[in-house]
Design an enzyme around this catalytic site. Sequence first.
Site, mmCIF file in Angstrom:
data_model
loop_
_atom_site.group_PDB
_atom_site.id
_atom_site.type_symbol
_atom_site.label_atom_id
_atom_site.label_comp_id
_atom_site.label_asym_id
_atom_site.label_seq_id
_atom_site.Cartn_x
_atom_site.Cartn_y
_atom_site.Cartn_z
ATOM 1 C CG ASP A 147 10.885 7.947 -12.714
ATOM 2 O OD1 ASP A 147 9.859 8.423 -12.197
ATOM 3 O OD2 ASP A 147 11.843 7.513 -12.059
ATOM 4 C CG HIS A 205 9.916 9.496 -8.797
ATOM 5 N ND1 HIS A 205 10.667 8.606 -9.533
ATOM 6 C CD2 HIS A 205 10.172 9.210 -7.495
ATOM 7 C CE1 HIS A 205 11.336 7.805 -8.720
ATOM 8 N NE2 HIS A 205 11.065 8.152 -7.473
ATOM 9 C CB SER A 525 13.827 6.965 -6.121
ATOM 10 O OG SER A 525 12.868 5.955 -6.241
#
Length: 866
Positions: A147, A205, A525
């Site tokens: 990520d 994220h 996600s």
Amino acid sequence: MKISVILSTLAAATLVSAGRFHDLGKIENTNVLPNGYIIQYHDNVGHKDAHNALNSRKIDYKVRNEYNIFNGAAITVNSKHDGKDIASLPGVKNVWPITLYSIPKPQKNTKKPTDPETVSLHSMTGVDIVHKKYKLTGKGIKVGVIDSGVDYKHPAFAAKGAKEGCFARWGKNCRVMYGWDFVGDEYTGRNAPKPDADPMDCGGHGSHVAGIIGANAMNIKGEHKPPQPFIGVAPEVTFGAYRVFGCNGSSGDDIILAAMELAFNDGMDIINMSLGGGSSYKLNPTAVLADKLIARGMALSAAAGNDGSQGAWMVSDTGLGDLASAVASFDNAYGFYHSFTYAGASHPYSVSQGWGKPFSLPASATIVPVFEKSGTLTDGCDAAIYNAANIKGKVVLILGDFSRCASGARGEIALKAGAAGMLIQTSPFGLANLGGNPGFPMASIENKAGDALLAAYKKNPANTATWSKEASNFMIEGGGAPSDFSSFGLDGDLRSKPDISAPGGNILSTYPLAKDGYAVLSGTSMATPYVAGAHALYMQAKKSKPNGDVIRQVFKNTATISTNTGSKTMASAAKQGAGLINVLNAITTTTSISPDHIDLLDTVNLKKTVKITIKNTGKKTETYTLSHVPADALNFYSEGAYPTGSPKIEDDYASVSFSQSKVKIQPGKSAKVTLRFKQPKKGNAAQFPIYSGFVVATPNKSGVPVHVPYTGLKGDVSKVPIMDTTKGFPAALHVDGEGNLKDIAKGYKFDMVDNRPVFVTRLGSHTPNFTIRVFDSKKVFRGFVNTLNAGSAVGWSGRQLNTDDENKMVFTPWIWTGKVLPTTNATAPITLPSGSYEIVVASQKKLTKGAYPADYEIFNLGSIQF
């Protein structure tokens, strides 16, 4: 035909060659890296052999990455050679352009970090009991997060007894033990990566994803105290942080492949991949490598995508592998709320941001609904509506329709009218996040609570309300059901995807300390790391590390089958997969069913008879009763040739009969049961409804019922429209001086330099081979259109989005230069001589052999002169 869209704003179709070069055909290089290619070799070919082959063809190239498990490399080509040239080399199996991926954009949240329902209490998945009763925390299991990196200094990632987290390269007793930064802060996908050893997250994220897997923010105090305590699924896992995104921009799949291999080499038991997007087939690089890694003993959790508003066929990239888990999202179900009791029933409420504290009102502040003259509940936007109502000192109940005024305005009106407070019935369901007024008690209540209050008020207007002093655990209306944003399947081969669901809507988790430390995000996600964490708990419970597809079967067998919000029938397996993951069921079950899904295909290819195997892994003989649970049918073609964003829900149910309705199985033994399917009698086959359901085996004595989902399509899938004819596609056009696409005047002749024809296409579903073919004036085939902006028009394609992020229609312009690729195996295009040429758009129909023209959807665009 006129389509007023500037070419520079257009999004791309995903096109891949029918041969070994998978030409992704991205528009104006917005989605691919120019001159960058990923090469996969045949199994008996090594890197040295490939270099020799490249050099023998005098291809000038630079190696970007080399892969051992994938068995291939990523290169940048400096000469004029293209992917076709590379694909023609001996030993080369597949070639893809390097594709750029962005971090999936989080979905719009309606909740703030202090809202109770943003914290998963894990009640909906059984993780709460797994934590408390079985003391499972994921200890000893390694999870790799591919990520944007991880803020490893965050106190929620601290080891027991430590005040802050650390990274093992520079600290001791660190939970983030492994990792690498493949790109650097400034990397955007189009510039050169600058790797280093520090996988610190600057985007956010990756930290959010890691927190869902294994944060522990239950007892943090001081400046980094969370807005409310929470804990991840597996709060003692060991992390690997593999950073593939810079602070902004995209990442190439050449880098993502390298991260996947390093995670494997570092000994990660599970890889989390909350990235990808769009409509695809399973033969894409990350899906290919994912299946290879799982076959070697790993587990891999991949996001199904956030394109639920785009309609059918939208499950994305990496999770499309045969062995990987494509994860869909559910909205959170539970939260701790203050409540009030009215007419003997308790109802949760969510206070406005302006008021910010629980209600504390006297018994005299009774609840009074306020009505319009029509008898419907008012929205509270007109001051005059209170003139005829006795509301002084009372709590008014109004409707949460915010189309006329905001919550603050209606609060001010009610306050001036003398009300003691306000309850707003959420529409259509759930608990709304209100702004409100600082000096006026306001809160939202569930839609069903509003209906209950109205009914009780009509029976006895003198009912009083009692306001709780402490918060309690409530299941929230609209929670515990599939998220609207979660992508629908099936895939291009009518395979059952997604596989499993997990909480992903409105999730509070960790964020970089430089960005306030915590955030609420929504998306698949967020659901994907929940499943990754569940894998860790399962491995710890079983004291073994089975391959990911083995664990996937257990999770799918034992998932909780769910309805959509407000529905009494089960949500489609094309939306929820096998259902919401239930970790408690997974670790305690003593039964399994294989395979873990059944693909019935379409009416023409219907698998009428399917065998399943039921295995009793328990210590006692068990008798199982077989049953069938039908699910909603989804009709995406009720309005024409292009799939609607939201399906029409229908009660088109298949019927299932069993070779035996009960089966007795001894410990450690298996039994086969034959299932016979009949497609739904209802449902319009010309509109191709996707039907589904679940075959359930229930143990008669004790234990967890297990099930397997099935999916099918009523109708002939080869007749599913591929091209969007409702909007006038396909068409041959030209670009005017302002960049708009316009019709070609009769007799118009192109010079192919300053003005060129543009062929516009818009695909509403997958095709195994999309082509734009060129025939000369004698009807002789001359080749496939080769374009200035999107490569050659030949190869498989996923469907296109209804609209892009700016709500603009998505289609593909093919800017023709007069060149064609003479055959699918040709290595370079050729230029046609001046003349008149007929243009034919031909897309291979699904599940056909590909014989031209019989197996193609064909549109003749007429003649082009140059």
